[in-house]
Design a protein around this motif. Structure first.
Motif, short mmCIF file in Angstrom:
data_model
loop_
_atom_site.label_atom_id
_atom_site.label_comp_id
_atom_site.label_asym_id
_atom_site.label_seq_id
_atom_site.Cartn_x
_atom_site.Cartn_y
_atom_site.Cartn_z
N CYS A 58 36.28 34.64 41.48
CA CYS A 58 36.55 35.50 42.63
C CYS A 58 36.96 34.66 43.85
N CYS A 61 33.88 35.18 46.63
CA CYS A 61 32.52 34.64 46.46
C CYS A 61 32.47 33.51 45.44
N CYS A 92 36.08 40.17 42.76
CA CYS A 92 35.24 40.65 41.67
C CYS A 92 34.69 42.03 42.05
N CYS A 95 32.05 42.01 45.05
CA CYS A 95 32.65 41.88 46.39
C CYS A 95 33.35 43.18 46.78
#
Ligand SMILES: [Zn+2]
Ligand SMILES: [Zn+2]
Length: 173
Positions: A58, A61, A92, A95
């Motif tokens: 991601c 994150c 992702c 998130c």
């Protein structure tokens, strides 16, 4: 009902037409302006980039994928002005959830205070975040929206490089 070519949302009220594409509003139309050009990028180039992103980590994150495009919905109003924005992000699922919760809170506190759009559009934007939260799931294979997004980013990248290359050299003193 058609979907916005940029953020992928259903176009509920109004919408903007550009060539044969449809967008939610001017903001999405501006962001998606290069989509017409992007159809000329060869499929192989797009597909390999799509797979890389989908299988990668991601960008927000750094957590594990699968990664896809997820859209969150915001609105704020001030008496007669309302400003609504749909933001697609490559991330992702967790998130994406976080972004939708934050935007839902923004809608709830700042959306209503405009007439008529605040009152009409706040429940729409709120509802979209809630539906997005409920339906959020990892996508396998990657969505068609991710492919569109990758095409768009390849065109903007190419444009940016072109601009860099065509910058005139500094005039010698
Ligand atoms: Zn849109
Ligand atoms: Zn993430």
């Amino acid at each position: 009902m058609s979907n916005c070519s940029y953020c992928g949302s259903k176009i509920i009220l109004g919408g903007v037409r550009s060539f044969d594409l449809r967008f939610c509003n001017q903001k999405c139309a501006q962001s998606g302006a290069l989509l017409n050009v992007s159809i000329h990028i060869p499929d192989e180039v797009v597909q390999s980039k799509v797979i890389n992103i989908h299988k990668g980590s991601c960008p927000i994150c750094a957590g594990p994928g699968p990664i896809d495009v997820h859209t969150s919905y915001a609105i704020w109003s001030a008496i007669v002005v309302s400003c609504w924005k749909n933001t697609p992000r490559i991330s992702c699922v967790s998130c994406a959830r976080k972004a939708r919760i934050e935007d839902a809170i923004r809608c709830f506190f700042f959306g209503w205070w405009g007439f008529p759009n605040g009152i009409i559009r706040t429940p729409i934007q709120l509802g979209r975040n809630i539906v997005g939260l409920i339906k959020a799931k990892t996508t396998n294979p990657p969505s068609a929206h991710l492919e569109k997004f990758v095409r768009l980013s390849l065109v903007s990248e190419a444009r940016r490089m072109q601009n860099l290359n065509t910058t005139p050299p500094p005039i010698p003193r």
